[in-house]
Write a protein that holds these residues in place. Structure first.
Motif, mmCIF file in Angstrom:
data_model
loop_
_atom_site.group_PDB
_atom_site.id
_atom_site.type_symbol
_atom_site.label_atom_id
_atom_site.label_comp_id
_atom_site.label_asym_id
_atom_site.label_seq_id
_atom_site.Cartn_x
_atom_site.Cartn_y
_atom_site.Cartn_z
ATOM 1 N N LEU A 795 0.828 -1.203 0.000
ATOM 2 C CA LEU A 795 0.000 0.000 0.000
ATOM 3 C C LEU A 795 0.866 1.258 0.000
ATOM 4 C CD1 LEU A 795 -2.917 1.075 0.111
ATOM 5 C CD2 LEU A 795 -2.724 1.048 2.611
ATOM 6 N N ALA A 796 1.949 1.226 0.762
ATOM 7 C CA ALA A 796 2.855 2.377 0.807
ATOM 8 C C ALA A 796 3.453 2.635 -0.578
ATOM 9 C CB ALA A 796 3.959 2.124 1.833
ATOM 10 N N GLU A 797 3.817 1.576 -1.282
ATOM 11 C CA GLU A 797 4.396 1.741 -2.620
ATOM 12 C C GLU A 797 3.360 2.260 -3.606
ATOM 13 O OE1 GLU A 797 6.991 -1.276 -4.256
ATOM 14 O OE2 GLU A 797 7.154 -2.226 -2.291
ATOM 15 N N ILE A 798 2.127 1.782 -3.481
ATOM 16 C CA ILE A 798 1.066 2.225 -4.378
ATOM 17 C C ILE A 798 0.834 3.729 -4.247
ATOM 18 C CG2 ILE A 798 -1.426 2.110 -4.748
ATOM 19 C CD1 ILE A 798 -1.283 -0.850 -4.148
ATOM 20 N N ALA A 802 1.757 6.903 -6.889
ATOM 21 C CA ALA A 802 0.509 7.464 -7.412
ATOM 22 C C ALA A 802 -0.273 6.465 -8.254
ATOM 23 C CB ALA A 802 0.799 8.734 -8.230
ATOM 24 N N THR A 803 -0.029 5.158 -7.999
ATOM 25 C CA THR A 803 -0.833 4.136 -8.663
ATOM 26 C C THR A 803 -2.274 4.215 -8.184
ATOM 27 O OG1 THR A 803 1.122 2.722 -8.768
ATOM 28 C CG2 THR A 803 -1.010 1.651 -9.142
ATOM 29 N N GLU A 823 -6.380 5.732 -9.054
ATOM 30 C CA GLU A 823 -7.671 5.295 -8.525
ATOM 31 C C GLU A 823 -7.832 5.735 -7.077
ATOM 32 O OE1 GLU A 823 -10.142 1.092 -7.828
ATOM 33 O OE2 GLU A 823 -7.936 1.106 -8.088
ATOM 34 N N LYS A 824 -8.979 6.261 -6.770
ATOM 35 C CA LYS A 824 -9.253 6.682 -5.401
ATOM 36 C C LYS A 824 -9.622 5.452 -4.563
ATOM 37 C CE LYS A 824 -12.909 9.086 -3.117
ATOM 38 N NZ LYS A 824 -13.968 10.086 -3.204
ATOM 39 N N TYR A 841 -8.190 -3.498 -1.144
ATOM 40 C CA TYR A 841 -7.711 -4.888 -1.245
ATOM 41 C C TYR A 841 -7.429 -5.245 -2.704
ATOM 42 C CZ TYR A 841 -7.609 -9.981 -0.744
ATOM 43 O OH TYR A 841 -7.240 -11.298 -0.781
ATOM 44 N N ASN A 842 -8.339 -4.866 -3.605
ATOM 45 C CA ASN A 842 -8.159 -5.173 -5.022
ATOM 46 C C ASN A 842 -6.972 -4.441 -5.623
ATOM 47 O OD1 ASN A 842 -10.363 -6.857 -4.951
ATOM 48 N ND2 ASN A 842 -11.807 -5.322 -5.719
ATOM 49 N N ALA A 843 -6.772 -3.188 -5.196
ATOM 50 C CA ALA A 843 -5.653 -2.403 -5.718
ATOM 51 C C ALA A 843 -4.320 -3.037 -5.324
ATOM 52 C CB ALA A 843 -5.738 -0.971 -5.189
ATOM 53 N N VAL A 844 -4.226 -3.468 -4.068
ATOM 54 C CA VAL A 844 -2.993 -4.116 -3.598
ATOM 55 C C VAL A 844 -2.798 -5.457 -4.303
ATOM 56 C CG1 VAL A 844 -1.891 -5.199 -1.601
ATOM 57 C CG2 VAL A 844 -2.961 -2.948 -1.365
ATOM 58 N N SER A 845 -3.879 -6.212 -4.488
ATOM 59 C CA SER A 845 -3.789 -7.515 -5.159
ATOM 60 C C SER A 845 -3.266 -7.355 -6.578
ATOM 61 C CB SER A 845 -5.148 -8.202 -5.181
ATOM 62 O OG SER A 845 -5.576 -8.507 -3.875
#
Length: 925
Positions: A795-798, A802-803, A823-824, A841-845
Motif C-alpha cells: 500500500l505504501a508503494e502504491i 501514485a498508482t 484510482e481513489k 484490497y483489489n488495488a494491492v492484489s
C-alpha cells in the motif's frame, strides 16, 4: 423373519421381475406360503405383486411347482445326494436354472410338458440332512434372493439365473421317475452281486488307503474277526457298490457259512431299498486326528460329527498312473499329501469327481517354489515364484506372479503362452489355483525391504537398510528404485578415526554459517526414527540458496556422500522430477538425507508456477509429515507416501508465504565462499565420508531403544531456549533438532577420540550460536511474509507511486483543483487512512500480481491480521462483536467549477493508522 432394508429391496425387485417373466410366484413367510389356495393362484398381476409387498414387507419368494407352472425341481441336500444324483441321472443333467440354498444344498429347475402331472419322488440317504428329491405337483420352492430363517440367503449360481440362461426341458429320466413309469432300480445290479470290478483289487485298494482295514483284513484271513467287525466291513463294501468284495472278505475266513451268505443278501436288499449310507470312520474307532491324516480335511454334519467314511476310497476303482519322467518327481511328491489332486501318466493335472472318477484340470502341473514379500515398512506386496512342466515333460520357465494376479489365473496365458491350457468348465480355474496353492507347504519365504533407514526385525533387532544391504544383520535383502541405488554404505575398511576426521574437515570447505547446519543435518537424518518414536518427528527441511556459480550443488553432493556414492554431478532428485516421483523418493529415503536440487526462477510463467507448486508441496510434505491423499476409481483411499527422512533443497531463490517460510530453515551461500581446493579434496574422499556414516550407525545400533526417551527431554529444553527469540515456533524446533544432530555427531567423534570434551563443547556452542542467527534471519523473512506486513508495504508503494490515491477528509476548493491522479481508494486525516475495504484490497492484489506475488488470505482474514498487528482501529458493536471496518462520516464536497456538490454519507471504512505507512516508508529508506 427379519431382514435389512437392502435385502428387502432386492427381494421386492426380484419378485417383480419374476412376475413380469410370467412365473407363478407367491409370497412366503420363511418357507410357508402367505396366501390361501396358493397351489392354484396362477400368474400374479402387477397390482397383486404390489399388494403383497405392502402387506408382507418381509416376504420371501416362492415358486409354485407342478402342472400349474409346468416347472419341476431337483432338491440336492448333502454330498451323498449329489453323488446319488449322478448315478440316477447317468449324468444327463442339461444346464438350466440353478441356485444354492443356505444349508449348502443345490436346486435345479426344469420345465415339463403341458398337462403332465409329476409327483414328488424322494430318496433318503444315510447321514443327517442328506436327501435327494424331485419336487413337483402340490409343492413350491423358495427362490433367490430370499432369506432362510437361519439368516442365510438363497443365491443363483453364476450364469445359471433366469436372466442368463433358458429354462431347460426336463430329461426323460426325471419324467419317468415322477410319473411312476420307472421304479427305483438303483441297486438291482448290485442285488445280484454284479459289478464290473473284480473283488480282490477292491480289498487291496481299501487296505492300501485304510490302516484299520489293513489290520482287519489280515486278522480276517488268519482267524476271522468278530461278528460286529464283520458286519461293519461287509455293509461298507456293499454300500460302496462291491458285493463281490464283501463275499470275498467273508469267505477268506473259515467262519463263513450259509448264515453269512444270508446276511450278505439281506444287506444287499437293504441297500437296494435306499439305505445307502456309508459306515463312518468314527464307527471303526478312528479319532479325528487319524481321520484327518487320511482325508486331509474333515466333513461334519449339523451335530458337528465327522462323517468321513473309508467307503469313499472304493466308490470307484479308477486309478491314475503317475508320470515316470524325473522332472515330475517334486510335483508327485508334493501331491502325495493332497488327495484331491494327482498327475496322470501324461503329465496332466487331474482331480476327482464325487464318485472318484478322475478328470483333467490342465495340461500342465505347476508349484510355487518361493514367496517374495516386498516390505516398504507400511505395506507388504507378495510375489510368488512358480515353476511348471507342460504335458510331455516339457519344462516351463519360472514366473514371478504378484499375489493380486495369482487368483484369476490369467498369468498362465500371459507368461506361458497358448500351449499351457486350463480345461473349460465351471470351477476348473479354481481347481488349478487350489492345487498350486496346496503345493506351497514347504515354500521358501524371502522378505525384501524396499526402503532405506532403520527397521526392527521380528526378533526385535534393529538394522539400518541401505541400497547394498544392511548394517546390523546378515542375509537381509534390499531392493530400491534405480535413482536411489547410490545410497549404498560401504563396510569400514579404514580406521574409523580417519573417516571421522574427513567428515569434520567439511566444516572448513565454506563458512561455518553454511557448513555447520549442513553437517548437523547429515547426522540428524539417521535419528528420525528415534525422534518419531518419541513423538517428535522432525518437520522441516533445510534450504540452501544462492546465485548461479555459488557451488551450492557441488557442496551439497559432498555432504550427501556420507550416505553413498555421490561424486557425480547428478543429485538423486531435482525440481525437474514430478511431484509424485519426489513424494515416493521422500518416502523411500527413510532416516536418510534426500537432496532435491535446482529450485530456480523460470522464464516461462507456466514453468515457474509448476516449480512453485512442487516447492509448496514439498514444504507441506516435510513440514506436516503427510502425503497427498488420493482416491481410486472406486473412491477408496490409495496408499499414502509421507516423507520418512530429512531433505536438503538447493535453489537460486526462496519460496514465499508465511506458513511456507516457517517450514524450512534457509542457509544463504554467496559466490566465492567455497574453498575450491578443499572442495576438490573433499570430493575425492567420498568413500571415507560414507565409512564415517557406517561407523556412526554402528555406534547408534545399541542405543536405538534408549534414544527416544533421551531425545524427548533434551528436545523440549532446547526448543524453549531457541523459541525465546523466534518469530515462529517451528523455527525454534528446527534449530533444536539440528543441534541434537550436531551433538550426537560430536559424541560419536569423542568416543573415537577425534575430539576431546573441551573442544566438543566449544564446537557445540558455536553451532548453537550459528543456529540462533539463522532462526533470527528466518524470523525476519517470516515477518516480511506476514499478510498484514505485506499489505502495508504494498500500500505504501502504491501511494508513493501514485498508482492509487487517497483524498483529504476535509477538502477546500483550492485543494480540489490540484487532486492527485490514480484510482481513489479512500481518504485521510492527521491520524488515519480511511480505506474503502474492497477497493483497497483489489488495488494491492493487482499491484502484487504484476510482481508474481499474491496476498495469501481473503479480505476478512486480512483485516483480522491487521487488527492483531495493531495497525487498524476497531470498535465494539452493540451486539458485542468487534467491528474492524467502523463507519466514518465523509463530509460534503464543495461546489467546484459548477459541478454538483457531493452528499454527506457514512460508509464502513478500514481505519489504518498513518504511522503504519510512515514506518514502511522509513524501512524502505
Amino acid at each position: 423373519m427379519e431382514s435389512t432394508a437392502e435385502n428387502r429391496y432386492k427381494i421386492h425387485k426380484w419378485l417383480k421381475q419374476y412376475a413380469k417373466r410370467g412365473l407363478e410366484v407367491i409370497p412366503c413367510n420363511g418357507k410357508a406360503p402367505c396366501i390361501k389356495d396358493w397351489k392354484n393362484n396362477g400368474k400374479p398381476t402387477r397390482e397383486e405383486v404390489e399388494h403383497w409387498i405392502t402387506k408382507y414387507p418381509d416376504l420371501n419368494i416362492g415358486l409354485v411347482l407342478g402342472s400349474v407352472s409346468k416347472i419341476v425341481g431337483i432338491d440336492i441336500d448333502g454330498k451323498e445326494a449329489w453323488s446319488r444324483l449322478q448315478e440316477v441321472s447317468k449324468e444327463d443333467l442339461p444346464e438350466t436354472w440353478a441356485f444354492k440354498t443356505p444349508g449348502g444344498g443345490k436346486r435345479l429347475l426344469y420345465k415339463i410338458p403341458e398337462g403332465m402331472v409329476c409327483k414328488k419322488w424322494v430318496e433318503s440317504l444315510d447321514g443327517e440332512h442328506s436327501e435327494l428329491a424331485l419336487l413337483g405337483e402340490g409343492q413350491q420352492t423358495i427362490l433367490p434372493p430370499s432369506i432362510h430363517p437361519n439368516g442365510g440367503i438363497y443365491t443363483w449360481i453364476k450364469d445359471r439365473s433366469p436372466s442368463r440362461i433358458e429354462l431347460a426341458p426336463a430329461p426323460q429320466w426325471i419324467l419317468d421317475l415322477m410319473t411312476g413309469k420307472k421304479k427305483k432300480e438303483t441297486s438291482e445290479k448290485k442285488q445280484k452281486g454284479e459289478t464290473d470290478d473284480d473283488a480282490s483289487p477292491v480289498l487291496d485298494r481299501l487296505a492300501k488307503r485304510c490302516v484299520v482295514f489293513q489290520k482287519t483284513w489280515k486278522r480276517q484271513q488268519q482267524k476271522g474277526v468278530s461278528e460286529e467287525e464283520w458286519h461293519r466291513w461287509v455293509r461298507l463294501l456293499i454300500s460302496g457298490g462291491h458285493p463281490k468284495a464283501a463275499r470275498l472278505f467273508s469267505q477268506s475266513s473259515n467262519k463263513h457259512d450259509s448264515r453269512s451268505e444270508q446276511r450278505i443278501n439281506e444287506l444287499i436288499d437293504q441297500v437296494g431299498q435306499g439305505s445307502r449310507g456309508m459306515v463312518r470312520c468314527s464307527t471303526f474307532g478312528c479319532e479325528e486326528e487319524q481321520i484327518e491324516q487320511c482325508f486331509v480335511s474333515l466333513n461334519y454334519n449339523d451335530d458337528e460329527e465327522a462323517t468321513n467314511s473309508p467307503g469313499s476310497f472304493i466308490r470307484d476303482m479308477v486309478t491314475l498312473l503317475p508320470p515316470t519322467a524325473p522332472i515330475y518327481v517334486p510335483y508327485v511328491q508334493a501331491l502325495e499329501q493332497i488327495p484331491d489332486y494327482d498327475v496322470d501318466e501324461y503329465g496332466n493335472l487331474c482331480s476327482y469327481d464325487r464318485k472318484g472318477n478322475p478328470f483333467v484340470i490342465s495340461n500342465f502341473v505347476a508349484r510355487p517354489t518361493k514367496e517374495v514379500i516386498r516390505d516398504d515398512g507400511v505395506t507388504e506386496d507378495r510375489t510368488f515364484r512358480i515353476e511348471g512342466v507342460l504335458s510331455g515333460a516339457r519344462p516351463l520357465s519360472p514366473v514371478d506372479v504378484p499375489a493380486t494376479e495369482f487368483i484369476n489365473m490369467n498369468w498362465v496365458l500371459n507368461h506361458w503362452g497358448i500351449t499351457a491350457s486350463i480345461r473349460a468348465g465351471m470351477g476348473k480355474k479354481d481347481l488349478c489355483r487350489d492345487a498350486i496353492q496346496n503345493m506351497a507347504r514347504d515354500i521358501i519365504q524371502q522378505r525384501i525391504f524396499t526402503h532405506l533407514g532403520w527397521r526392527q526385525l521380528n526378533n526385535g533387532q534393529w538394522v539400518y537398510l541401505h541400497a547394498g544391504g544392511c548394517i546390523g544383520a546378515k542375509d537381509v535383502s534390499v531392493e530400491i528404485e534405480k535413482m536411489l541405488e547410490r545410497y549404498t554404505l560401504p563396510p569400514v575398511n579404514k580406521e574409523l578415526a580417519l573417516c571421522a576426521k574427513a567428515s569434520l574437515s567439511l566444516l572448513g570447505v565454506a563458512p561455518k554459517e553454511v557448513t555447520v547446519p549442513l553437517l548437523a543435518l547429515v547426522y540428524l537424518s539417521p535419528l528420525v526414527e528415534a525422534f518419531k518414536q518419541a513423538g517428535l518427528e522432525p518437520n522441516f527441511l533445510l534450504w540452501l540458496f544462492g546465485g548461479t556459480g555459488s557451488r551450492k550443488t557441488s557442496l551439497s553432493l559432498v555432504f550427501l556422500s556420507h550416505f553413498g556414492r555421490f561424486n557425480s554431478k547428478s543429485p538423486p532428485a531435482s525440481f525437474k522430477d514430478t511431484a509424485n516421483a519426489l513424494e515416493r523418493r521422500a518416502f523411500s529415503t527413510k532416516d536418510t538425507l534426500l537432496l532435491i536440487d535446482d529450485y530456480h526462477p523460470e522464464a516461462s510463467k507456466y514453468e515457474s508456477q509448476k516449480m512453485e507448486q512442487i516447492a509448496q508441496r514439498l514444504l507441506r510434505m516435510y513440514g506436516d509429515r503427510v502425503a497427498r491423499g488420493r482416491l481410486t476409481s472406486t473412491t477408496a483411499f490409495q496408499k499414502e507416501y509421507p516423507p520418512r527422512g530429512m531433505a536438503l533443497v538447493t535453489g537460486e531463490d526462496l519460496p514465499t508465504g508465511q506458513s511456507t517460510v516457517a517450514r524450512f530453515l534457509g542457509v544463504e551461500m554467496l559466490k566465492d565462499q567455497v574453498d575450491l581446493e578443499k572442495l576438490t579434496k573433499a570430493q575425492s574422499r567420498g568413500s571415507l565420508l560414507a565409512q564415517a556414516m557406517t561407523g556412526y550407525i554402528q555406534w547408534l545400533l545399541p542405543k536405538m531403544d534408549k534414544l527416544p526417551s533421551q531425545f524427548s527431554e533434551e528436545f523440549k529444553q532446547l526448543r524453549e531456549k531457541f523459541q525465546e527469540g523466534a518469530v515462529h515456533g517451528r523455527l525454534g524446533e528446527a534449530a533444536a533438532w539440528l543441534l541434537i544432530g550436531y551433538r550426537m555427531m560430536l559424541s560419536y567423534m569423542q568416543d573415537l577420540g577425534v575430539v576431546h570434551e573441551e573442544k566438543a563443547q566449544e564446537m557445540l556452542g558455536k553451532c548453537e550460536q550459528i543456529l540462533t542467527i539463522l532462526v533470527h534471519k528466518q524470523g525476519k523473512t517470516i515477518e516480511h511474509e506476514q499478510p498484514a506486513k505485506q499489505f502495508a508495504k504494498a500500500l505504501a508503494e502504491i501511494l508513493a507511486t501514485a498508482t492509487a490515491r487517497v483524498e483529504p477528509l476535509k477538502i477546500s476548493s483550492k485543494m480540489e483543483s490540484v487532486m492527485q491522479t490514480g484510482e481513489k481508494i479512500g481518504w485521510y486525516d492527521d491520524q488515519f487512512y480511511y480505506l474503502l475495504p474492497e477497493t483497497a484490497y483489489n488495488a494491492v492484489s493487482r499491484f502484487l500480481a504484476k510482481r508474481g506475488e499474491v496476498i495469501s488470505v481473503k479480505e476478512r482474514t486480512l483485516w483480522k491480521h491487521l487488527d492483531e498487528a495493531k495497525m487498524i482501529q476497531t470498535e465494539l458493536g452493540s451486539d458485542g462483536r468487534v467491528q474492524r471496518c467502523p463507519k466514518k462520516t465523509i463530509p460534503r464536497r464543495p461546489n467546484v467549477n459548477g459541478m454538483k456538490q457531493d452528499q454527506e454519507y457514512r460508509p464502513r471504512l478500514l481505519h489504518l493508522h498513518r504511522s503504519v505507512l510512515e514506518k514502511e516508508s522509513e524501512s524502505e529508506e
